[in-house]
Design a protein around this motif. Structure first.
Motif, short mmCIF file in Angstrom:
data_model
loop_
_atom_site.label_atom_id
_atom_site.label_comp_id
_atom_site.label_asym_id
_atom_site.label_seq_id
_atom_site.Cartn_x
_atom_site.Cartn_y
_atom_site.Cartn_z
N MET A 181 0.82 -1.21 0.00
CA MET A 181 0.00 0.00 0.00
C MET A 181 0.86 1.27 0.00
N VAL A 182 1.94 1.25 0.80
CA VAL A 182 2.84 2.41 0.82
C VAL A 182 3.47 2.60 -0.56
N ALA A 183 3.89 1.50 -1.18
CA ALA A 183 4.49 1.59 -2.53
C ALA A 183 3.48 2.13 -3.54
N ILE A 184 2.22 1.71 -3.42
CA ILE A 184 1.18 2.21 -4.33
C ILE A 184 1.00 3.72 -4.13
N ILE A 185 0.90 4.15 -2.89
CA ILE A 185 0.65 5.57 -2.60
C ILE A 185 1.84 6.44 -3.06
N VAL A 186 3.05 5.99 -2.72
CA VAL A 186 4.24 6.79 -3.07
C VAL A 186 4.42 6.85 -4.59
N SER A 187 4.31 5.70 -5.25
CA SER A 187 4.49 5.69 -6.71
C SER A 187 3.38 6.46 -7.41
N ILE A 322 7.23 -14.05 -11.26
CA ILE A 322 6.20 -15.03 -11.65
C ILE A 322 5.08 -14.34 -12.40
N PHE A 323 4.64 -13.19 -11.89
CA PHE A 323 3.56 -12.46 -12.55
C PHE A 323 4.00 -11.93 -13.91
N SER A 324 5.25 -11.54 -14.04
CA SER A 324 5.76 -11.11 -15.35
C SER A 324 5.82 -12.29 -16.30
N ALA A 325 6.20 -13.46 -15.77
CA ALA A 325 6.33 -14.65 -16.62
C ALA A 325 5.00 -15.08 -17.22
N ILE A 326 3.91 -14.92 -16.46
CA ILE A 326 2.61 -15.32 -17.00
C ILE A 326 1.90 -14.16 -17.68
N GLY A 327 2.57 -12.98 -17.72
CA GLY A 327 2.00 -11.85 -18.43
C GLY A 327 1.01 -11.02 -17.64
N TRP A 328 0.91 -11.24 -16.31
CA TRP A 328 -0.03 -10.47 -15.51
C TRP A 328 0.49 -9.04 -15.29
N ILE A 329 1.82 -8.89 -15.21
CA ILE A 329 2.44 -7.56 -15.18
C ILE A 329 3.06 -7.34 -16.56
N LYS A 343 2.51 -1.00 -10.53
CA LYS A 343 1.82 -2.22 -10.96
C LYS A 343 2.31 -3.45 -10.19
N ILE A 344 3.61 -3.49 -9.86
CA ILE A 344 4.12 -4.59 -9.04
C ILE A 344 3.49 -4.54 -7.65
N ALA A 345 3.43 -3.34 -7.06
CA ALA A 345 2.86 -3.19 -5.72
C ALA A 345 1.37 -3.54 -5.72
N ARG A 346 0.68 -3.16 -6.76
CA ARG A 346 -0.76 -3.47 -6.84
C ARG A 346 -0.99 -4.97 -6.90
N ALA A 347 -0.19 -5.68 -7.68
CA ALA A 347 -0.34 -7.13 -7.79
C ALA A 347 -0.04 -7.82 -6.47
N GLN A 348 1.05 -7.42 -5.81
CA GLN A 348 1.42 -8.06 -4.56
C GLN A 348 0.44 -7.72 -3.44
N CYS A 354 -6.03 -10.96 -0.41
CA CYS A 354 -6.95 -12.08 -0.67
C CYS A 354 -6.46 -13.42 -0.14
N GLY A 355 -5.13 -13.62 -0.08
CA GLY A 355 -4.60 -14.92 0.33
C GLY A 355 -3.80 -14.90 1.61
N THR A 356 -2.87 -13.95 1.72
CA THR A 356 -1.92 -13.97 2.84
C THR A 356 -2.59 -13.61 4.16
N VAL A 357 -3.22 -12.44 4.24
CA VAL A 357 -3.80 -11.97 5.50
C VAL A 357 -4.90 -12.89 6.02
N PRO A 358 -5.87 -13.33 5.19
CA PRO A 358 -6.90 -14.23 5.73
C PRO A 358 -6.33 -15.52 6.32
N GLY A 359 -5.27 -16.05 5.73
CA GLY A 359 -4.68 -17.28 6.24
C GLY A 359 -4.20 -17.15 7.68
N TYR A 360 -3.56 -16.02 7.99
CA TYR A 360 -3.10 -15.79 9.35
C TYR A 360 -4.25 -15.82 10.35
#
Length: 539
Positions: A181-187, A322-329, A343-348, A354-360
């Motif tokens: 989120m910080v990377a998204i805001i700053v960029s 990985i996201f670049s390899a499949i063309g998502w970025i 765009k990297i920050a938005r994807a991560q 959706c995946g990391t925080v709910p798992g915790y």
């Protein structure tokens, strides 16, 4: 027969959930928020560093970090973290949890700021300075692992101890999310302030001078949450278990916990000395008694954490590849430098949300219901399944119409890492070892994990750059390297599943019951007896 429990420890074990529990979670958890932010924010800016400092003059191709430089920038903090976990883990058992806690936090604050101020007359000078400060940043982060886990486990009651320790660790998810989120805001702020062209035509226009501020601000922001919690860390009393069982000061332990729990607790100095005299409780780390009681336990906690972190940190640090390899970025030469960070920050951030925080938080909710062992087995099993599901039909997932499916499957591996071994490998070492060795053994287990993270960060970097030369489809840029890496990570998860069988279940038991510290010179129990008594979940 085991001796009677100290009153101060019994009071902690049976205490109802109170405000001080939540205070301890926030104070310890903000350290993990900072840890995760500092460790993972580097992956958001490595491509930007390449554009700024390693542009080779080709107007059709942006600059990129050489593989060895990229590996150093990404992995040097883990080398520091490994060292810090061993050193501060040992120091926490020698000097006390509270005293060492402040040292690690100040080191993190200073080195976060210094990383953003990295200097040098040449590109190599800047990167070398950055690596130097990130090593010491990692050293401070390393100390936070054993100390936060040990402090929370020694403050908690036995009924909800797992949830409390898991809640501290769950702040790691918010740290990863905050980094994105910080990377998204700053960029976004810099992107709107300077309207650069969409396509990479002019290297000066694409990598504007202001881009140098972006990565520095992102790295320095990690100092803020650490500064905010320093005062409260210093106000926390030493844990009663360290004061009573290690420092042998029953009066101070009773006074501290009477204030915290707001109940009257009687100091039992004679009982403390009686426990201390028990021969079975005087063994050190490098002794036959420790090997018999806890040798397999330590093997289980170190190997599972080692194997987990190979997969977990490979996934986290190289999502962008990985996201670049499949063309998502999109390809780098279709974006300006700041837009690429965005765009990297938005994807991560999407994956984290959706995946990391709910798992915790699934772990927080269920760990004291179904137990540590079950959650760890479930996590390793499904991580293996989803890794293989990505690797076997890898070419299928790289097709434009299937990329969303790839991202969903990839996100599920993060969910089951965190609703699984990424949480439990942190929790269990803080519960099953004696108080005088608890921080040390947790540090050893965590250091084994960081050894896995180092292998993952350096190994995956080179594997991801190994392109499949047999592919003729220009939309399929990074074939066999990532596919084979996914197979390796699946194998690591499968091995982790097997080594989990060495880890005891600690749900619902007091720390002294797990470690045997209530025993007063009784016949020693070998590790097979300890294992059978501690397991509550059938295998």
């Amino acid at each position: 027969m085991a001796g009677d429990q100290l009153q101060v420890l019994t009071a902690l074990d049976v205490a109802k959930t109170q405000w001080y529990h939540f205070t301890a979670i926030v104070i310890a958890g903000m350290g993990f928020f900072t840890d995760a932010y500092d460790l993972f924010c580097i992956s958001l800016v490595t491509k930007l560093l390449g554009r700024i400092y390693y542009y080779e003059g080709n107007p059709t191709r942006p600059g990129s970090l050489p593989p060895n430089v990229s590996a150093a920038v990404t992995g040097v903090a883990f080398c520091g973290t490994l060292s810090g976990q061993l050193f501060f883990g040992w120091l926490g058992d020698k000097m006390g949890r509270k005293r060492v806690y402040g040292m690690t936090l100040m080191l993190m604050v200073i080195c976060s700021i210094a990383s953003g101020l990295s200097f040098g007359h040449t590109a190599k000078g800047v990167i070398a300075t950055l690596c130097f400060f990130r090593f010491w940043l990692g050293f401070g982060i390393g100390g936070d692992y054993p100390l936060s886990a040990t402090i929370m486990s020694e403050y908690a009651n036995k009924k909800t101890r797992g949830a409390f320790i898991a809640a501290v660790f769950a702040m790691q998810g918010f740290g990863i999310l905050a980094g994105g989120m910080v990377a998204i805001i700053v960029s976004a702020a810099f992107k709107s302030a300077y309207k650069a062209p969409t396509y990479f035509k002019d290297p000066v226009a694409s990598t504007v001078p202001q881009a140098d501020y972006v990565w520095r601000i992102i790295l320095m922001f990690g100092a803020l949450p650490a500064v905010l919690t320093y005062y409260w860390r210093m106000k926390m009393p030493e844990t009663a278990r360290y004061t009573a069982l290690v420092a042998k000061n029953a009066k101070q332990a009773a006074a501290d916990m009477s204030k915290v729990l707001q109940v009257e607790i009687v100091a039992e100095q004679e009982k403390v000395e009686q426990i201390a005299m028990g021969q079975s409780n005087n063994f050190g780390l490098f002794t036959r008694q420790f090997a018999r009681r806890h040798g397999l336990h330590l093997l289980g906690t170190t190997t599972t954490w080692f194997l987990l972190d190979i997969a977990f940190y490979s996934q986290n640090l190289f999502q962008k590849d990985i996201f670049s390899a499949i063309g998502w970025i999109p390809k780098a030469d279709t974006m300006n430098a700041i837009e690429e960070v965005y765009k990297i920050a938005r994807a991560q951030t999407l994956i984290a949300l959706c995946g990391t925080v709910p798992g915790y938080w699934f772990t927080v909710a269920l760990i004291d219901v179904i137990g540590r062992f079950t959650i760890q087995m479930i996590g390793f099993f499904f991580m293996t399944v989803f890794m293989l599901a990505l690797a076997i039909p890898y070419h299928h997932w790289t097709q434009p119409s299937n990329r969303i499916g790839f991202v969903v499957m990839y996100g599920l591996t993060f969910f089951f890492a965190n609703f699984g071994p990424n949480s439990t490998t942190f929790i269990v070492p803080a519960e099953i070892f004696p108080a005088r060795l608890r921080s040390t053994c947790h540090g050893i287990s965590a250091a084994a994990g960081k050894a896995g993270a180092i292998i993952g960060s350096f190994g995956f970097l080179y594997a991801a750059q190994n392109k499949d030369k047999t592919q003729t489809d220009p939309g399929y840029p990074a074939g066999i390297g990532i596919k084979n890496s996914l197979y390796v990570l699946a194998a690591c998860n499968l091995l982790g599943l097997l080594f989990t069988l060495l880890v005891p279940e600690s749900k619902g038991k007091s720390l002294e019951e797990m470690s045997g510290e209530n025993e007063e010179g009784e016949v020693e129990m070998d590790v097979t007896d300890a294992y059978s008594q501690s397991r509550t979940v059938p295998v």
